[in-house]
Design an enzyme around this catalytic site. Structure first.
Site, PDB file in Angstrom:
ATOM      1  N   ASP A  53       0.473 -12.490 -16.916  1.00  0.00           N
ATOM      2  CA  ASP A  53      -0.197 -13.723 -16.493  1.00  0.00           C
ATOM      3  C   ASP A  53      -1.167 -14.268 -17.537  1.00  0.00           C
ATOM      4  O   ASP A  53      -1.881 -13.525 -18.192  1.00  0.00           O
ATOM      5  CB  ASP A  53      -0.948 -13.469 -15.180  1.00  0.00           C
ATOM      6  CG  ASP A  53       0.007 -13.371 -14.000  1.00  0.00           C
ATOM      7  OD1 ASP A  53       0.813 -14.307 -13.838  1.00  0.00           O
ATOM      8  OD2 ASP A  53      -0.038 -12.360 -13.290  1.00  0.00           O
TER       9      ASP A  53
ATOM     10  N   GLU B 192       5.764 -17.429  -2.738  1.00  0.00           N
ATOM     11  CA  GLU B 192       5.498 -16.091  -3.283  1.00  0.00           C
ATOM     12  C   GLU B 192       4.024 -15.806  -3.110  1.00  0.00           C
ATOM     13  O   GLU B 192       3.192 -16.539  -3.632  1.00  0.00           O
ATOM     14  CB  GLU B 192       5.727 -16.039  -4.793  1.00  0.00           C
ATOM     15  CG  GLU B 192       7.078 -16.311  -5.308  1.00  0.00           C
ATOM     16  CD  GLU B 192       7.025 -16.385  -6.848  1.00  0.00           C
ATOM     17  OE1 GLU B 192       6.059 -15.901  -7.475  1.00  0.00           O
ATOM     18  OE2 GLU B 192       7.949 -16.962  -7.407  1.00  0.00           O
TER      19      GLU B 192
END
Lengths: 400, 265
Positions: B60, B49
């Site tokens: 995140d 990815e």
């Protein structure tokens, strides 16, 4: 018509919606269900109304600002005095509603983001009143600029977490609050402070602030025997503005005018005027206008007003702009600070710098409409928190 | 059969889970990222990815936030994301993109699906896009035969598991825990249960991500999942390295160790 939005999925036309991690979807669906149930429950409304009357000081009064009006082309200026609410701004309307909802959902902890600290202080206040744990995320830069409000929040029992990621300002505090919420959603409610974010926040926060416009509409009618020609408010995320605008949406002869933070001027790029100088996009949970570069990266906003210094704006304002029901213009730092001083010296009221943008707008619109006009202006907060910023500004420009 | 589907089939035939690595484009610089990607694939990753660095990555944790900030600071752009995708394909692994939604919307939904296809990309993971808001994206990915990978989470109701898996193609991304990306001491106890619940509503492969960083954790997840997604551990290995050469060696070793981990005994 427009007053019936959003639709079932939280859309105001093409704006709004829910752009969040899947992990938050269940919590947002729960919040929406609980809010709809609370709204339909007379006991919930009664409790909130009781708090307004006995705690935050509602209804807030309307002041006929005659000496200030002389600077507005002679138009009649009616100030909706949200600055007189407990904690010093309109923010308390929303936090009391959401804090009651938190208890109703059986959650014990609230988290909030804050820029200038007003929403953080209001959240800490409501949490203290209702016995909830409170954690406030605040950009590290803002904790330095607004040390007094940090001290207030801590005195009220809240934990203030300085946010060191990204630009270390309000948008990063929102990111950090979202991260906390994902991890603690079982016992935590995110007490979002403006009409932005994923559905149902833009709708719910608006509803909690509609009391401003409902009161002001009646007060204006009873004082002047007619509706105002224009309703004027400042816009950061847009909560005070939507609160005062919304009850007038179907009064199509009443102009609704929002004043964004123009910073150094929209043409300089150093501003926070999302509607006037931004592009459509998705930011922090919903589709609206935002300040972004050609590739969709968020651009840092600039304004002398910490409370307006945010690169996004609520989706309902984006919609009202698109359909032409409300107008949005920018006020520069200088125009706002000039109006700030005029209000101080004509009415003996020190406004929040945020609200000074609305006052500067009133000066412009009053001159445009002339002495027959009646302008309803939302004085959304008081300026105690801004005294140091204002003093430094006036010293720098050689005024006052 | 799509390249993605083939990668899962091959892993299953070898009695292991697929190893899916994550690295942000442009981290620490565009060119250095190419070296890292080649080493990650060389070490044994099946699928990579490529993260599209974003100014506001709210899914995140601190490690990937830092990487995104470095990448943006060093001038990572959309074209670099697409070029890095091509590097993954040239190195012999299956390239995906992971991107927050506004970046794709600003690029142009149809244009992105089209340009990604041209760069050799086969799928996109969109952590802040749910199927309810994905109408134009579904049309664009269908038309360009790009796999669209949505996420399920431990909090997803059964109804939502159905909505998400119905909209998903390629594989389902199971977020193992309620939280953001980052390394954790142990795999969330929710992961196995979430995979089991998801299996009841879909026949798509299921990969587990969030908080999986060590070979032992990969081995644990491989017992019940079709793919193991590791991101923060790669980024941390790069951040901890004293030089670019060391970083390249570190991510190759990490891939090799994880590739051993995903084998079912």
């Amino acid at each position: 018509m427009t007053a019936t939005l959003p639709d079932a999925r939280g859309h105001f036309g093409q704006f709004g919606g829910r752009f969040v991690p899947e992990a938050l979807m269940a919590a947002l669906e729960q919040l929406e269900r609980e809010y709809e149930a609370a709204k339909a429950d007379p006991a919930f409304s009664a409790e909130l109304t009781h708090l307004h009357a006995t705690y935050s000081g509602r209804p807030s009064i309307l002041t006929d600002a005659k000496r200030f009006a002389e600077h507005c082309g002679g138009a009649r200026i009616l100030l909706k005095r949200e600055d007189l609410n407990h904690t010093g701004s309109h923010k308390i309307n929303n936090v009391l509603g959401q804090a009651l909802l938190t208890k109703r959902m059986g959650k014990t902890r609230v988290i909030a983001e804050t820029g200038a600290g007003q929403h953080g202080v209001a959240s800490a206040t409501a949490a203290a009143l209702l016995g909830l744990e409170c954690v406030v995320y605040m950009g590290e830069e803002d904790t330095k600029r607004q040390a007094l409000n940090v001290a207030r929040m801590r005195m009220l029992g809240a934990t203030v977490v300085p946010v060191t990621s990204g630009s270390k300002t309000l948008k990063d505090a929102v990111n950090e609050a979202m991260r906390d919420w994902v991890a603690n959603v079982d016992n935590t409610h995110y007490l979002l402070g403006t009409v932005a974010g994923p559905h149902p926040f833009p709708m719910m926060v608006r509803d909690f602030h509609r009391v401003i416009g409902l009161e002001a509409r009646e007060q204006t009618l009873s004082l002047t025997g007619r509706l105002p020609d224009a309703v004027v408010a400042c816009i950061g995320g847009g909560s005070n503005a939507i609160g005062i605008f919304h009850p007038f949406l179907d009064d199509t002869d009443v102009r609704l005018i929002g004043f964004e933070a123009g910073g150094d001027g929209v043409e300089t790029g150093r501003h926070a005027a999302c509607i006037g100088g931004g592009l459509t996009g998705v930011f922090q949970g919903s589709r609206s206008y935002l300040m972004q570069d050609a590739e969709g990266q968020t651009i840092e906003s600039h304004s002398i007003s910490a409370g307006l210094d945010y690169p996004g704006v609520g989706p309902e304002h984006a919609y009202l702009n698109e359909i032409g029901r409300a107008e949005y213009r920018a006020i520069t730092d200088k125009e706002a600070m000039d109006a700030f001083l005029v209000l101080c010296r004509t009415e003996g009221i020190i406004p929040a710098i945020e609200s000074a943008h609305a006052l500067a707008g009133a000066i412009k619109i009053g001159k445009e409409l002339g002495p027959e006009a009646v302008l309803l202006v939302n004085l959304s907060g008081r300026g105690d928190k801004d005294v140091a910023t204002a003093a430094a500004y006036f010293e720098e420009v050689g005024m006052a | 059969m799509s390249l993605l589907h083939a990668a899962f089939e091959r892993a299953a035939a070898e009695n292991r889970a697929a190893l899916i690595a994550y690295i942000p484009a442009g981290f620490p610089t565009v060119e250095k990222c190419y070296d890292l990607v080649r080493a990650i694939v060389d070490g044994g990753a099946d699928i990579v990815e490529i993260g599209w660095p974003y100014s506001d990555p709210l899914m995140d944790g601190p490690i990937i936030q830092q990487a995104a900030e470095m990448a943006l600071h060093n001038g990572a752009h959309a074209t670099d994301v697409l070029n890095t995708v091509s590097v993954v394909g040239d190195a012999g692994a299956v390239p995906l993109v992971m991107s927050y939604w506004n970046l794709i919307e600003r690029y142009g939904v149809e244009a992105f699906a089209h340009d990604l296809k041209a760069a050799g990309g086969v799928g996109v993971i969109t952590p802040d896009l749910t199927p309810e808001e994905a109408g134009p994206w579904m049309a664009a990915t269908d038309s360009d035969e790009i796999d669209r990978i949505f996420l399920v989470a431990p909090s997803s109701t059964d109804q939502r598991l159905n909505i998400v898996t119905d909209a998903t193609t390629g594989f389902v991304y199971a977020a193992s825990l309620m939280g953001v990306t980052g390394t954790r001491a142990s795999v969330s106890s929710h992961a196995a249960e979430l995979v089991a619940r998801t299996r009841e509503v879909t026949s798509l492969p299921i990969a587990v991500g969030l908080g999986v960083s060590t070979p032992a954790q990969a081995a644990e997840v491989a017992q019940y999942a079709d793919g193991v997604i590791v991101g923060s551990a790669y980024v941390k290995a790069v951040l901890d390295a004293d030089s670019h050469e060391e970083a390249v060696i570190a991510v190759r070793s990490l891939s090799a160790a994880l590739a051993q981990g995903v084998r079912r005994s």
